[in-house]
Design an enzyme around this catalytic site. Structure first.
Site, mmCIF file in Angstrom:
data_model
loop_
_atom_site.group_PDB
_atom_site.id
_atom_site.type_symbol
_atom_site.label_atom_id
_atom_site.label_comp_id
_atom_site.label_asym_id
_atom_site.label_seq_id
_atom_site.Cartn_x
_atom_site.Cartn_y
_atom_site.Cartn_z
ATOM 1 N N ASP A 23 -9.736 9.708 9.046
ATOM 2 C CA ASP A 23 -9.152 10.458 7.945
ATOM 3 C C ASP A 23 -10.251 10.977 7.020
ATOM 4 O O ASP A 23 -11.369 10.498 7.028
ATOM 5 C CB ASP A 23 -8.122 9.636 7.174
ATOM 6 C CG ASP A 23 -8.600 8.228 6.898
ATOM 7 O OD1 ASP A 23 -7.776 7.305 6.924
ATOM 8 O OD2 ASP A 23 -9.810 8.046 6.649
ATOM 9 N N ASP B 272 -11.211 11.890 3.176
ATOM 10 C CA ASP B 272 -10.879 11.731 1.761
ATOM 11 C C ASP B 272 -11.731 12.670 0.920
ATOM 12 O O ASP B 272 -12.902 12.907 1.213
ATOM 13 C CB ASP B 272 -11.125 10.286 1.316
ATOM 14 C CG ASP B 272 -10.209 9.305 2.024
ATOM 15 O OD1 ASP B 272 -9.124 9.732 2.478
ATOM 16 O OD2 ASP B 272 -10.575 8.122 2.149
ATOM 17 N N ASP C 225 -17.902 0.235 -2.461
ATOM 18 C CA ASP C 225 -18.418 -1.056 -2.011
ATOM 19 C C ASP C 225 -19.825 -0.971 -1.403
ATOM 20 O O ASP C 225 -20.771 -1.553 -1.922
ATOM 21 C CB ASP C 225 -17.416 -1.761 -1.090
ATOM 22 C CG ASP C 225 -16.818 -0.855 -0.010
ATOM 23 O OD1 ASP C 225 -17.272 0.303 0.141
ATOM 24 O OD2 ASP C 225 -15.900 -1.309 0.691
HETATM 25 P P1 ATP Z 1 -12.360 3.089 7.665
HETATM 26 O O1 ATP Z 1 -11.518 4.259 7.269
HETATM 27 O O2 ATP Z 1 -13.212 3.280 8.829
HETATM 28 O O3 ATP Z 1 -11.574 1.853 7.732
HETATM 29 P P2 ATP Z 1 -13.456 3.445 5.087
HETATM 30 O O4 ATP Z 1 -14.790 3.110 4.509
HETATM 31 O O5 ATP Z 1 -13.048 4.869 5.093
HETATM 32 O O6 ATP Z 1 -13.426 2.829 6.511
HETATM 33 P P3 ATP Z 1 -11.163 3.025 3.471
HETATM 34 O O7 ATP Z 1 -10.379 1.784 3.264
HETATM 35 O O8 ATP Z 1 -10.538 4.204 4.101
HETATM 36 O O9 ATP Z 1 -12.425 2.574 4.317
HETATM 37 O O10 ATP Z 1 -11.785 3.397 2.057
HETATM 38 C C1 ATP Z 1 -12.319 4.662 1.737
HETATM 39 C C2 ATP Z 1 -13.470 4.519 0.771
HETATM 40 O O11 ATP Z 1 -13.044 3.870 -0.439
HETATM 41 C C3 ATP Z 1 -14.606 3.641 1.279
HETATM 42 O O12 ATP Z 1 -15.504 4.373 2.063
HETATM 43 C C4 ATP Z 1 -15.234 3.165 -0.003
HETATM 44 O O13 ATP Z 1 -16.072 4.145 -0.557
HETATM 45 C C5 ATP Z 1 -14.036 2.978 -0.907
HETATM 46 N N1 ATP Z 1 -13.495 1.607 -0.838
HETATM 47 C C6 ATP Z 1 -12.561 1.142 0.016
HETATM 48 N N2 ATP Z 1 -12.297 -0.145 -0.193
HETATM 49 C C7 ATP Z 1 -13.076 -0.533 -1.209
HETATM 50 C C8 ATP Z 1 -13.260 -1.754 -1.904
HETATM 51 N N3 ATP Z 1 -12.581 -2.844 -1.567
HETATM 52 N N4 ATP Z 1 -14.150 -1.784 -2.913
HETATM 53 C C9 ATP Z 1 -14.842 -0.667 -3.260
HETATM 54 N N5 ATP Z 1 -14.714 0.490 -2.643
HETATM 55 C C10 ATP Z 1 -13.846 0.593 -1.632
HETATM 56 MG MG MG Z 2 -11.111 5.700 5.615
#
Ligand code: ATP
Ligand code: MG
Length: 453
Positions: free
Chosen positions: A70, A72, A149
């Protein structure tokens, strides 16, 4: 891609943040790899005079040549301003408002830059243990970067000039393939313990290592995970184990002391299984799961948890039978007990826990060679049979049953879906399971989707 690139540097003196701009010709992100809908959103925000960036996992994944699931977007436009620009937009979230721009089945999430500041505004509240309760203040792009994070997750792809903006050293960390928390690791884990799982999960997914300072608090702080919402841990488990890197996730959780907290009884059972047969079976099952994901075949939470909790089930069963309990009764009790205990940590929904238990309870049916038609037509037969094939890894004496029931299916499905290497085990993996119980296990409600793995 080397590090010899043109860089423009500006500084955020207050926090020692240093902006590094990686121009288009110095990074591999191409617009043809970005979802056309995400591009549409970015362009329209830009044309309306707002800052518009692709951010988070998508930028990270594109930098390592992956395909983001996805996209963002982050912007300085408020949610209301975003909504005014898109007909197909709805605002969601109470804690923090987000805009969802909807294109059929694809949703582009647009978030206003947000801050987690300790500036005394009172908008940030911490639990006594340091856990973050509310974070709902808009901020600058710098604020937005540092509240993320990992450094690899805090990169911004700017639609205005196609550059990547890096405030926290994430670009270099991605090149060095390392997961590194932004800020003080212990503080960041206390704010949100699920970040511990995210460290392991993203390292597993990307094939990154976890930086020393980010990894070292894990075994110590692992118990904080018990404070995380069980429903969130369930979701996180699905991402850990059903995204194609289950084996690496497992090894990461195990080596950083997180398995003990996530699946405590199984973790204990694995440790006390000195031959390592149960662990081999589990790893084989996770490898099969990864292979299925890679082949685009369906995978099911019920089968996954049957696998993850099998060591706990075997152990509980052994204990109950040692007390002299009848086999069928002991199986049901063990299944219920293990499920109940596990639910305190991970909110496994009933539509998965019931077929999970069924997979366990049906195992004793394979030792019986009667009422075969009925068993063969059981909705959970195939999942249970796949599971039996995995058990063969730990206990080669199941080979007979595997051969018999494969034959019984009349070659209806191809053998070798879960081809187990039968010389791997040494026989004591699930010794507690009776080979030929006298009673049939109770038929349970069918429903849910065990699938085959
Ligand atoms: P994936 O989509 O592969 O699971 P992702 O990094 O995109 O990994 P998401 O849960 O979609 O994970 O989160 C999007 C973004 O939001 C992350 O890349 C990060 O920048 C931020 N984020 C997500 N969870 C947290 C958290 N627990 N604490 C701080 N920032 C977060
Ligand atoms: Mg994601």
């Amino acid at each position: 891609m080397g590090l010899t690139m043109r860089e423009q540097d500006t500084t955020d003196a207050a926090r020692g943040l240093q902006l590094r701009v990686i121009p288009r010709d110095a990074h591999p992100i191409s617009r043809k790899d970005i979802s056309p809908n995400a591009l549409r959103v970015l362009y329209r925000l830009r044309d309306a005079g707002f800052g518009a960036y692709l951010v988070g996992g998508a930028v990270r994944d594109l930098l390592v040549g992956g395909h983001p699931k996805d996209f963002d977007v982050a912007t300085n436009a408020t949610p209301e301003e975003v909504r005014a620009l898109f007909r197909n937009c709805r605002l969601i979230g109470r804690r923090f408002r987000l805009a969802h721009v909807v294109f059929g089945r694809e949703i582009i999430e647009v978030a206003t830059f947000r801050a987690n500041t300790d500036d005394g505004s009172g908008d940030r509240q911490l639990h006594e243990g340091g856990r973050l309760l509310r974070d709902n203040v808009y901020g600058t792009i710098e604020d937005d970067a540092v509240r993320r994070d990992f450094t690899a997750n805090a990169l911004y792809y700017a639609i205005e000039d196609f550059s990547v903006r890096d405030y926290v050293g994430g670009f270099e960390d991605v090149q060095n393939r390392v997961m590194k928390l932004i800020g003080d690791p212990e503080t960041r884990y206390r704010e949100d313990p699920v970040r511990m799982l995210r460290a392991v999960r993203l390292a597993a997914k990307l094939g990154f290592r976890i930086d020393g300072a980010t990894a070292s608090p894990l075994p110590v702080l692992a118990p904080l995970l018990r404070e995380a919402a069980p429903a969130r841990l369930f979701e996180e488990c699905l991402k850990l184990f059903l995204s194609g890197h289950a084996e690496r996730s497992f090894l990461g959780l195990e080596s950083h002391g997180l398995l003990d907290v996530l699946v405590p009884e199984s973790s204990q059972a694995l440790r006390s299984n000195r031959s390592g047969a149960l662990r081999r079976m589990l790893l084989e099952g996770l490898r099969n799961t990864d292979a299925r994901v890679a082949a685009g075949e369906p995978v099911s939470p019920a089968f996954l948890f049957a696998l993850l909790l099998w060591p706990a089930y075997c152990r509980a069963l052994m204990a109950l039978q040692a007390q002299g309990m009848h086999a069928a009764e002991a199986q049901r009790r063990a299944a219920d007990r293990v499920t109940l205990h596990q639910l305190q940590v991970i909110a496994l929904p009933r539509r998965f826990s019931l077929p999970m238990q069924e997979i366990w309870l049906l195992q004793s049916r394979f030792g019986q060679r009667k009422r075969m038609g009925r068993f063969l037509s059981h909705p959970r037969f195939r999942a249970a049979f796949d599971f039996l094939e995995l058990r063969q890894v730990a206990s080669p004496e199941h080979a007979d049953d595997v051969a018999f029931w494969r034959e019984a299916q009349g070659g209806a499905f191809a053998a070798g879906d879960h081809e187990a290497d039968s010389d791997a085990g040494d026989g004591d993996g699930d010794a507690a399971l009776p080979r030929r119980p006298r009673r049939r296990p109770r038929r349970r409600r069918s429903g849910g989707s065990a699938g085959t793995a």
